[in-house]
Write an enzyme that holds these catalytic residues in place. Structure first.
Site, PDB file in Angstrom:
ATOM      1  N   GLU A   1      50.780  46.201  54.790  1.00 41.63           N
ATOM      2  CA  GLU A   1      50.936  47.651  54.936  1.00 41.63           C
ATOM      3  C   GLU A   1      50.232  48.096  56.224  1.00 41.63           C
ATOM      4  O   GLU A   1      49.820  47.279  57.035  1.00 41.63           O
ATOM      5  CB  GLU A   1      50.328  48.371  53.723  1.00 41.63           C
ATOM      6  CG  GLU A   1      48.870  48.032  53.484  1.00 41.63           C
ATOM      7  CD  GLU A   1      48.323  48.590  52.181  1.00 41.63           C
ATOM      8  OE1 GLU A   1      49.065  49.309  51.486  1.00 41.63           O
ATOM      9  OE2 GLU A   1      47.158  48.307  51.854  1.00 41.63           O
TER      10      GLU A   1
ATOM     11  N   ASP B   1      41.422  54.739  56.732  1.00 45.16           N
ATOM     12  CA  ASP B   1      42.631  54.358  57.482  1.00 45.16           C
ATOM     13  C   ASP B   1      42.611  54.910  58.908  1.00 45.16           C
ATOM     14  O   ASP B   1      43.547  55.607  59.336  1.00 45.16           O
ATOM     15  CB  ASP B   1      43.891  54.866  56.764  1.00 45.16           C
ATOM     16  CG  ASP B   1      43.887  54.541  55.275  1.00 45.16           C
ATOM     17  OD1 ASP B   1      43.468  53.430  54.917  1.00 45.16           O
ATOM     18  OD2 ASP B   1      44.293  55.407  54.481  1.00 45.16           O
TER      19      ASP B   1
END
Length: 521
Positions: free
Chosen positions: A190, A21
């Site tokens: 997301e 991420d």
């Protein structure tokens, strides 16, 4: 993969390990990146580059996870999820979501700190992937975040807030600004990153899941919407599955680039660098090769940098592990002893959980390289406690380790053990062997598909003569990830429960040699 300064082309991934991420910013001529660290400590890794291709690890922003008691034991898939890194008002800021607690923030005047203690900006279950924006045009501040269904019962939507410019609190109850359920074919929306560009509010956000998803772009003239959407990066006919979730950055010369991850099983989420431009016709970002990820590309227009990558090797000078190492929970005093020589001296920590490394907080770990490699370390067991053991592990939802153990008769033996995903206790992967010197050189050859072959050299001439080198041990072990975390390399020392100090184990000359890629064995 680092690139030579005279090579006009770089090749993906630029970070070939589990830097999950990623988010990236530029401050002056320097680029900085952070990534998820989940339940490992220290957390929030900080990487630096000047060419977007070669990166080094310069520190961590989070020294302990809070509440400390909850992270006194391993919580491998909890903790720090999908941080956002920003620079505002002369300070570095990192926001992240802990899915069980809420949205946190830390900040610092310099990338190397000192960083503030975590501040809870918004409490709640399932609040993840936050990203702030300070709007220089209006002086307003905003924050967007996603939702984890496992904690909140909600997913596939992005919620926006007005935020106090100090970054300490939110000024409203929040509003859903993008609802993925209203977008045909969109799911698991997301990881939003929030920007201001060309008069628009932009949200770059992935959808579709980590293994097969895509990168979306959303734009609106007003922060609270309505937003238009477009898919701007997807696998297409390439080998790069699920290319998404990352950050946009602009170089001093005006080039645009996008860093994102690719999920690769036991290797975790490796990081790719994609060229990016803004479509003059529609004004949308175009990432990669017309929306498909590139394997190699012309390097960014930036000054050449020597090949570099986050450190892996370690001599442990003064008994201190390098920045690349993280504990599997908040560390306690006495786990590692500082001294004047080289070598990592770990205490054989007494525990009732010595039968399962996945339960231990005192495992010192680093990321598994995404390329075939050989891992080696010297080990000396200095404990006289029966049952005391130490070794080198490949740790995941299943694990295997090789090392030394003090037997009930007082002798030291070479042991190799493993535990399957569903097993509650480890088993022998090979019969124990004598190690009368109380020391061994341990090796793991990690081939394609993260298939691991363990071997050892005890220097014992009772097993075929000294000087024969490494001897294989056990069957091939296929490394496995945790739910969200790639497999880890680990060093550990433990002992059965009891009274008094159980002795130590010393690790020296930890080395990782990257091999040429080869067919699976």
């Amino acid at each position: 993969m680092s690139a030579a300064p005279d090579d006009p082309v770089y090749r993906n991934p630029v970070l070939d390990a589990d830097w999950s991420d990623p988010d990236v910013i530029r401050v002056g001529d320097d680029f900085y990146l952070t990534a998820s660290s989940f339940g490992r400590v220290p957390g929030l890794p900080l990487l630096h580059s000047r060419d977007l291709v070669n990166w080094t690890l310069v520190g961590h922003a989070l020294q302990r996870l809070e509440p400390e008691g909850e992270f006194a034991v391993p919580r491998h898939d909890c903790g720090v999820w999908a941080p956002s890194l920003r620079h505002h008002d002369g300070r570095f800021w990192i926001f992240w979501g802990d899915p069980d607690q809420g949205i946190f923030q830390v900040n610092a005047p310099e990338i190397r700190g000192p960083w503030t203690r975590p501040h809870l900006v918004k409490a709640g279950k399932g609040l993840i992937d936050p990203c702030p924006l300070w709007d220089d045009e209006t002086g307003e501040a905003y924050l967007v975040h996603a939702w984890a269904k496992s904690r909140s019962g909600v997913k596939n939507r992005l919620t926006g807030h007005r935020m106090h410019p100090h970054g300490t609190e939110l000024l409203d109850e929040g509003k859903v600004i993008v609802d993925g359920d209203r977008l045909p074919g969109w799911f698991t929306l997301e990881g939003p990153k929030l920007y201001r560009h060309d008069g628009w509010f932009w949200i770059l956000a992935p959808a579709g899941g980590v293994e097969t998803g895509w990168q979306g772009a959303f734009r609106s003239r007003a922060f609270f919407g309505p937003y238009e959407e477009k898919v701007v990066l997807e696998q297409k006919d390439t080998d790069v599955n699920g290319p998404h979730q990352g950050g946009w950055v602009r170089t001093p010369s005006g080039e645009d680039w996008f860093l994102h991850f690719q999920q690769r099983g036991a290797y975790g989420r490796v990081v790719h660098l994609q060229p990016m431009r803004w479509d003059g016709g529609g004004g949308w970002p175009v990432i990669g090769d017309d929306g498909a990820p590139v394997t190699e590309h012309r390097r960014p227009d930036l000054p050449p940098q020597k090949p570099a990558a986050p450190a892996t090797d370690d001599d442990f000078p003064g008994g201190r592990p390098g920045r690349q190492w993280q504990w599997t929970a908040n560390p306690r005093d006495g786990w590692a002893t500082h001294h004047s020589a080289d070598g990592l001296r770990l205490t054989c920590v007494r525990t009732p959980d010595a039968h399962d490394l996945r339960l231990l907080p005192n495992v010192l770990t680093q990321r598994l390289p995404g390329t075939p490699c050989t891992v080696e370390v010297d080990l000396r067991l200095e404990s006289g406690e029966p049952g005391a053991r130490a070794g080198l592990a490949v740790l995941g939802d299943a694990y295997s380790w090789i090392g030394l153990e003090r037997g009930p008769d007082g002798t030291v033996r070479l042991v190799h053990r493993f535990a399957e995903t569903v097993a509650e206790q480890e088993r022998d992967a090979a019969p124990p062997r004598p190690a009368p010197g109380g020391r061994a050189r341990l090796r793991v050859d990690i081939g394609a598909g993260a298939r691991c072959r363990f071997s050892y050299d005890t220097g014992d001439d009772t097993q075929g003569g000294a000087g024969e080198g490494f001897r294989p041990s056990g069957q091939v072990f296929a490394a496995t990830p945790w739910r969200w975390v790639g497999a880890l390399l680990g060093l550990v020392a433990v002992a059965p429960t009891g009274q008094g100090h159980a002795g130590t184990a010393t690790f020296t000359q930890f080395r990782i040699r990257i091999q040429e890629k080869r067919a699976d064995r």
